[in-house]
Write an enzyme that holds these catalytic residues in place. Structure first.
Site, PDB file in Angstrom:
ATOM      1  N   GLU A 122      -9.051 -14.753  -4.904  1.00  0.00           N
ATOM      2  CA  GLU A 122      -9.993 -14.188  -3.467  1.00  0.00           C
ATOM      3  C   GLU A 122     -10.071 -14.982  -2.736  1.00  0.00           C
ATOM      4  OE1 GLU A 122     -13.229 -12.568  -6.447  1.00  0.00           O
ATOM      5  OE2 GLU A 122     -12.641 -10.518  -5.138  1.00  0.00           O
TER       6      GLU A 122
ATOM      7  N   SER B 245      -8.865   1.179   7.763  1.00  0.00           N
ATOM      8  CA  SER B 245      -9.000  -0.197   8.978  1.00  0.00           C
ATOM      9  C   SER B 245      -7.159  -1.110   8.868  1.00  0.00           C
ATOM     10  CB  SER B 245      -9.945  -1.294   9.448  1.00  0.00           C
ATOM     11  OG  SER B 245     -10.111  -2.006   8.456  1.00  0.00           O
TER      12      SER B 245
ATOM     13  N   LYS C 184       0.185  -1.287  -0.394  1.00  0.00           N
ATOM     14  CA  LYS C 184      -0.065   0.279  -0.191  1.00  0.00           C
ATOM     15  C   LYS C 184       0.512   1.450  -0.165  1.00  0.00           C
ATOM     16  CE  LYS C 184      -4.278  -1.246   0.496  1.00  0.00           C
ATOM     17  NZ  LYS C 184      -5.886  -1.345  -0.970  1.00  0.00           N
TER      18      LYS C 184
ATOM     19  N   GLY D  12     -16.011 -14.075  -0.881  1.00  0.00           N
ATOM     20  CA  GLY D  12     -15.254 -12.784  -1.300  1.00  0.00           C
ATOM     21  C   GLY D  12     -15.199 -12.777  -2.327  1.00  0.00           C
TER      22      GLY D  12
ATOM     23  N   ASP E  25     -16.453 -10.974  -5.226  1.00  0.00           N
ATOM     24  CA  ASP E  25     -16.843  -9.576  -5.879  1.00  0.00           C
ATOM     25  C   ASP E  25     -16.461  -9.588  -6.746  1.00  0.00           C
ATOM     26  OD1 ASP E  25     -14.717  -9.610  -3.894  1.00  0.00           O
ATOM     27  OD2 ASP E  25     -15.036  -7.518  -4.900  1.00  0.00           O
TER      28      ASP E  25
ATOM     29  N   SER F  59       1.278  -9.672  -0.496  1.00  0.00           N
ATOM     30  CA  SER F  59       1.024  -8.569  -0.406  1.00  0.00           C
ATOM     31  C   SER F  59       1.228  -7.550   0.961  1.00  0.00           C
ATOM     32  CB  SER F  59      -0.742  -8.222  -0.723  1.00  0.00           C
ATOM     33  OG  SER F  59      -0.843  -8.782   0.183  1.00  0.00           O
TER      34      SER F  59
END
Lengths: 325, 325
Positions: free
Chosen positions: B207, B81, B56, B211, B213, B307
């Protein structure tokens, strides 16, 4: 005139050539967080990323790769409950020799499986009733095997010294190098290399506070045997320094620092949470000494050998959850 | 004629120049054990070693470093969060901006402390009664702050793509690249970079099985909202792909693989015990997909983005000890 040293810088350099492309050149890890925490520039030589998960592979391979074709055919033996077992097993596979490893019957099954996984034959013994040295010598004599000791051998010591050689090659001059001390082989090799490259470097060994045989021996000027108390740093639970390793270390080691099991736990936790690396208790002792302010005066640029990372996830959780583990 | 893509390979290359010397160039880890286990040559891009412990930081810094002097003076806001909070906080400190981070009141204290430790102001909200987007927009408007979203921004996406750029620079051509998918920013950036360098590479997102999507959205040809079931991969618990990230991913992603929480645990354990590295659940999902044989056909040379590594030791022990954690 003093006698020629048993292990020279040339020996370490020759070992570096032998292990090149077989052992990993492990990374040197740095962390702004760690530097801020201890107030020094810290360079971690990460032997937890070495083959078999510990520096031991360096010495084992350096010794085994120098055996004669006849010795390789007859095979190699070692006794170890720890990282030396897997190191000899893998080094034998690399060198084309058979390996017989003598392990205590109560060794964790995962370690026995890993040693067998490298192709070694494992023979177990009862550590409470049988003498592993006598048994190892007997088996070696019966079968004509060459015994590779965990530290009392110049080729093993020279091999271990290659970690410090690589570290100093990567970092340039350091003010001090902190090295975990068990039998003393890693320290003897590291000090041989580091003092040759950088005579002013302070070589500081680190022992568990209740396994301080090398500290006491250096103070006494001769090898002292101690009753080893229980410590989580199982790889450092030696009761007396090696004869050969002590002869080198008394000449080259500047100081010994001691750490508690809780200080080792704190270092393992910091490594996990901030550095994202896994270190076994013995492998974390030098980092623990630095974090617990056991090094005085504090060096500005300091190398730390992280000697191994072999702790399974279950044991790790026990160690960090339970202060009595 | 299709419109110009929102993020181009040039944007990723420009991001790489911006983050140079500020973000870490993380190592690519390989393991003979892992290769033998999965039957492929595997290259792990270790963003768990990135600053703040996750990829990130790349996107946050790439976005914040492009703000005007006026914007930097007024300050930056973000809601998160997770790892984006710390990434924005540190990127602001590096760029000389103040940071206001909106975090759920029940965020672990260690994460709030880490975010404050980077110099950010933290405002908490009740995630069950308050809408973080409305609240974030309100705060940003009131104070004149620039909001940095976690993935719906071309500069953020371009920054995330630099990890794949570095990986392919280190490894040369790969047959496939496996990327964890949450909001889709890491995948959108990675695919933009990887397909430009190597048009034949298979881009496979991963994924959590409950989850999914992005998988459903790709099948439907439009963004689908799902009720997200509980998963240990908290960083991947998105209920709908981003509009911008989906517009990129529907064009560049070849397939999505799904993994269970137990498969993620197995990958975390292997990373710990064999690779000696710490991976958080979301960070381990792509490795888990490979280990659980969810990738078919199996690529010969495969990159895997690890990650992030932000899991504290206590949570790690819970996760590996208790299958219901």
């Amino acid at each position: 005139m003093s006698p020629a040293p048993a292990v020279t810088f040339d020996d370490v350099q020759a070992a570096a050539k032998r292990i090149h492309g077989v052992a990993h050149r492990t990374p040197v890890v740095t962390s702004a967080t760690l530097n801020a925490l201890v107030g020094a520039e810290v360079f971690l030589k990460c032997e937890n990323f070495q083959r078999v998960g510990a520096f031991k592979f360096r010495g084992a391979y350096n010794a085994i790769s120098q055996l004669s074709p006849e010795q390789l055919v007859r095979g190699v033996a070692a006794y170890s409950s720890g990282n030396h077992a897997q190191a000899v097993a893998l080094a034998c596979r690399q060198a084309g020799a058979t390996a017989l490893i003598l392990m205590p019957a109560d060794t964790p099954a995962s370690k026995i499986a890993a040693t067998k996984g490298y192709g070694a034959e494992v023979v177990t013994y009862d550590r409470y009733t049988q003498d592993r040295v006598a048994l190892g010598n007997q088996l070696a004599a019966d079968r004509g095997l060459t015994l590779i000791p965990p530290y009392e051998h110049p080729h093993v010591i020279a091999g271990q010294g290659t970690a410090a050689l690589e570290l100093l090659d990567d970092t340039g001059p350091l003010d001090a190098l902190l090295v975990p001390v068990g039998g003393g082989g890693l320290m003897a090799g590291s000090a041989t290399a580091a003092k040759a490259i950088n005579p002013g470097i302070r070589m500081i060994g680190v022992e568990p506070e209740h396994g301080d045989d090398t500290k006491r021996s250096l103070q006494a000027g001769q090898r002292v045997r101690i009753p080893v108390a229980r410590t989580i740093a199982d790889g450092q639970a030696a009761d007396i320094p090696g004869e050969l390793t002590f002869s080198i270390n008394r000449r080259l080691v500047d100081d010994i620092a001691l750490v508690s099991d809780d200080e080792i736990r704190a270092a393992m936790r910091l490594a996990f949470e901030r550095l994202k690396i896994v270190i076994e208790p013995s492998g974390a002792s030098a980092l623990a000494a630095l974090m617990a302010e056991r090094i005085s005066p504090l060096p500005a640029r300091v190398g730390v050998i992280i000697s191994g990372g072999n702790v399974d996830a279950h044991r790790f959780t026990q160690l960090l959850a339970d202060p009595m583990a």
